[in-house]
Design a protein around this motif. Structure first.
Motif, mmCIF file in Angstrom:
data_model
loop_
_atom_site.group_PDB
_atom_site.id
_atom_site.type_symbol
_atom_site.label_atom_id
_atom_site.label_comp_id
_atom_site.label_asym_id
_atom_site.label_seq_id
_atom_site.Cartn_x
_atom_site.Cartn_y
_atom_site.Cartn_z
ATOM 1 N N ARG A 3 -4.815 1.128 7.362
ATOM 2 C CA ARG A 3 -3.654 1.854 7.887
ATOM 3 C C ARG A 3 -2.831 2.381 6.710
ATOM 4 O O ARG A 3 -2.601 1.672 5.735
ATOM 5 C CB ARG A 3 -2.807 0.924 8.747
ATOM 6 C CG ARG A 3 -1.635 1.595 9.408
ATOM 7 C CD ARG A 3 -0.945 0.620 10.389
ATOM 8 N NE ARG A 3 0.346 1.110 10.752
ATOM 9 C CZ ARG A 3 1.471 0.843 10.099
ATOM 10 N NH1 ARG A 3 1.457 0.062 9.043
ATOM 11 N NH2 ARG A 3 2.605 1.347 10.497
ATOM 12 N N TYR A 4 -2.392 3.625 6.830
ATOM 13 C CA TYR A 4 -1.614 4.289 5.794
ATOM 14 C C TYR A 4 -0.257 4.684 6.360
ATOM 15 O O TYR A 4 -0.178 5.309 7.422
ATOM 16 C CB TYR A 4 -2.335 5.545 5.282
ATOM 17 C CG TYR A 4 -3.688 5.237 4.706
ATOM 18 C CD1 TYR A 4 -3.838 4.991 3.343
ATOM 19 C CD2 TYR A 4 -4.817 5.162 5.524
ATOM 20 C CE1 TYR A 4 -5.084 4.685 2.809
ATOM 21 C CE2 TYR A 4 -6.059 4.867 5.007
ATOM 22 C CZ TYR A 4 -6.184 4.620 3.643
ATOM 23 O OH TYR A 4 -7.424 4.314 3.131
ATOM 24 N N GLU A 5 0.802 4.338 5.652
ATOM 25 C CA GLU A 5 2.155 4.712 6.047
ATOM 26 C C GLU A 5 2.474 6.058 5.414
ATOM 27 O O GLU A 5 2.288 6.252 4.208
ATOM 28 C CB GLU A 5 3.134 3.649 5.563
ATOM 29 C CG GLU A 5 4.555 3.878 6.014
ATOM 30 C CD GLU A 5 5.435 2.733 5.565
ATOM 31 O OE1 GLU A 5 6.241 2.948 4.642
ATOM 32 O OE2 GLU A 5 5.302 1.637 6.128
ATOM 33 N N LEU A 6 2.972 6.998 6.230
ATOM 34 C CA LEU A 6 3.274 8.333 5.737
ATOM 35 C C LEU A 6 4.569 8.317 4.934
ATOM 36 O O LEU A 6 5.491 7.570 5.243
ATOM 37 C CB LEU A 6 3.381 9.319 6.901
ATOM 38 C CG LEU A 6 2.172 9.373 7.836
ATOM 39 C CD1 LEU A 6 2.377 10.435 8.900
ATOM 40 C CD2 LEU A 6 0.878 9.597 7.077
ATOM 41 N N ASP A 7 4.635 9.161 3.911
ATOM 42 C CA ASP A 7 5.787 9.233 3.016
ATOM 43 C C ASP A 7 6.361 10.648 3.057
ATOM 44 O O ASP A 7 5.817 11.561 2.425
ATOM 45 C CB ASP A 7 5.353 8.871 1.589
ATOM 46 C CG ASP A 7 6.469 9.014 0.571
ATOM 47 O OD1 ASP A 7 7.651 9.140 0.956
ATOM 48 O OD2 ASP A 7 6.150 9.013 -0.632
ATOM 49 N N THR A 38 8.499 9.976 10.032
ATOM 50 C CA THR A 38 7.844 8.691 9.806
ATOM 51 C C THR A 38 6.506 8.740 10.520
ATOM 52 O O THR A 38 6.254 9.627 11.331
ATOM 53 C CB THR A 38 8.673 7.511 10.351
ATOM 54 O OG1 THR A 38 8.862 7.699 11.765
ATOM 55 C CG2 THR A 38 10.026 7.417 9.668
ATOM 56 N N SER A 40 2.167 6.991 10.725
ATOM 57 C CA SER A 40 1.053 6.315 10.075
ATOM 58 C C SER A 40 -0.265 6.926 10.519
ATOM 59 O O SER A 40 -0.352 7.594 11.549
ATOM 60 C CB SER A 40 1.073 4.824 10.404
ATOM 61 O OG SER A 40 0.876 4.631 11.797
ATOM 62 N N THR A 42 -4.197 5.465 10.898
ATOM 63 C CA THR A 42 -5.172 4.386 10.838
ATOM 64 C C THR A 42 -6.533 5.066 10.814
ATOM 65 O O THR A 42 -6.864 5.841 11.715
ATOM 66 C CB THR A 42 -5.036 3.448 12.052
ATOM 67 O OG1 THR A 42 -3.695 2.954 12.092
ATOM 68 C CG2 THR A 42 -5.991 2.290 11.965
ATOM 69 N N GLY A 178 0.514 9.474 1.861
ATOM 70 C CA GLY A 178 0.710 8.151 2.433
ATOM 71 C C GLY A 178 0.086 7.092 1.560
ATOM 72 O O GLY A 178 -0.700 7.394 0.653
ATOM 73 N N ARG A 179 0.448 5.842 1.826
ATOM 74 C CA ARG A 179 -0.110 4.727 1.059
ATOM 75 C C ARG A 179 -0.579 3.645 2.012
ATOM 76 O O ARG A 179 -0.022 3.479 3.096
ATOM 77 C CB ARG A 179 0.908 4.184 0.066
ATOM 78 C CG ARG A 179 2.069 3.453 0.681
ATOM 79 C CD ARG A 179 3.082 2.996 -0.368
ATOM 80 N NE ARG A 179 4.066 2.100 0.134
ATOM 81 C CZ ARG A 179 4.937 2.301 1.098
ATOM 82 N NH1 ARG A 179 4.913 3.441 1.755
ATOM 83 N NH2 ARG A 179 5.806 1.396 1.470
ATOM 84 N N VAL A 181 -1.107 0.144 3.754
ATOM 85 C CA VAL A 181 -0.254 -1.008 3.994
ATOM 86 C C VAL A 181 -1.138 -2.169 4.408
ATOM 87 O O VAL A 181 -2.181 -1.991 5.037
ATOM 88 C CB VAL A 181 0.838 -0.733 5.055
ATOM 89 C CG1 VAL A 181 1.849 0.276 4.536
ATOM 90 C CG2 VAL A 181 0.249 -0.244 6.352
ATOM 91 N N GLY A 185 1.948 -5.214 7.471
ATOM 92 C CA GLY A 185 2.844 -4.102 7.349
ATOM 93 C C GLY A 185 3.388 -3.912 5.956
ATOM 94 O O GLY A 185 3.936 -2.880 5.630
#
Length: 187
Positions: A3-7, A38, A40, A42, A178-179, A181, A185
C-alpha cells in the motif's frame, strides 16, 4: 498487498477548462491546480488487475495556476467555488477497485482504472488511464482523464454576457507521488 500513501505536496494534479462561445478567442483556457488531496494505492505486481485506488480532493484547495492578474485569480476561484458548491460538497472522491493492466517493463505498468467519481453530489463510473512506476518503496502514478460537466450537473460558467462559456469537457492531468506504508499504517 503493498500500500502506498499519496503525497499531495510532491505531486501535480490539474484540471483544465476550455473556452467556447462567440468571443472564445478573447478568453483563456484556465488551468486549475488541485493543491490538497489524500489517498492511497494498494497494488501488487503479482495481481496488477486488482488495485485499490482512492483519492479524496479538498475542493477548497483548488486555485488557478495560470500567470494572470491576482484579481482574475480571485474571480476564477470565486466562480469555481460557487459552481462546485463547495459549502455543500467540500470533497471530490475517486475510488477504483479494478484495472486493465499491462506490464511495460520491470516496475512499470500501464493501468486503465475502472472506478467511480463522486463530484458535487453525483457519482458516476469513470475510467482513468495511468502509468505506474514502483521503485525503492516509492510510487509515481501519472496520466489523465476527462469528464463532462453536464454529467455531474455542473453549471458551465460564462463571461461577457454569455458570449464566452466553458466547454462541457474538462481535462484532468496528474503526476502523483507516494510512499509505501507498513501494514499498521506507519511508513
Amino acid at each position: 498487498m503493498p500500500r502506498y500513501e499519496l503525497d499531495s505536496s510532491g505531486s501535480r494534479f490539474t484540471v483544465q477548462a476550455f473556452a467556447s462561445g462567440m468571443l472564445w478567442a478573447f478568453a483563456h483556457n484556465p488551468t486549475i491546480a488541485i493543491k490538497e488531496f489524500t489517498g492511497s494505492l494498494t497494488f501488487s505486481p503479482q495481481t496488477p488487475e486488482k488495485p485499490i485506488l482512492e483519492i479524496i480532493v479538498n475542493a477548497q484547495s483548488m486555485e488557478s495556476c495560470d500567470p494572470i492578474r491576482p484579481k482574475h485569480k480571485v474571480e476564477i476561484r470565486d466562480t469555481m467555488m460557487e459552481v462546485l458548491d463547495v459549502s455543500a460538497y467540500p470533497t471530490v472522491q475517486y475510488t477504483a477497485t479494478e484495472a486493465i493492466a499491462t506490464h511495460l517493463s520491470e516496475n512499470w505498468f500501464r493501468l486503465q482504472f475502472k472506478g467511480s467519481l463522486a463530484l458535487r453530489g453525483v457519482t458516476r463510473a469513470q475510467e482513468v488511464d495511468a502509468q505506474l512506476t514502483l521503485l525503492d518503496g516509492k510510487m509515481r502514478l501519472n496520466g489523465s482523464f476527462q469528464i463532462l460537466q453536464s454529467n455531474f450537473k455542473i453549471h458551465r460558467p460564462s463571461a461577457a454576457a454569455g458570449l464566452i462559456i466553458t466547454k462541457d469537457e474538462l481535462k484532468f492531468t496528474f503526476d502523483v507521488m507516494g510512499r509505501a506504508v507498513a501494514e499498521g499504517g506507519a511508513a
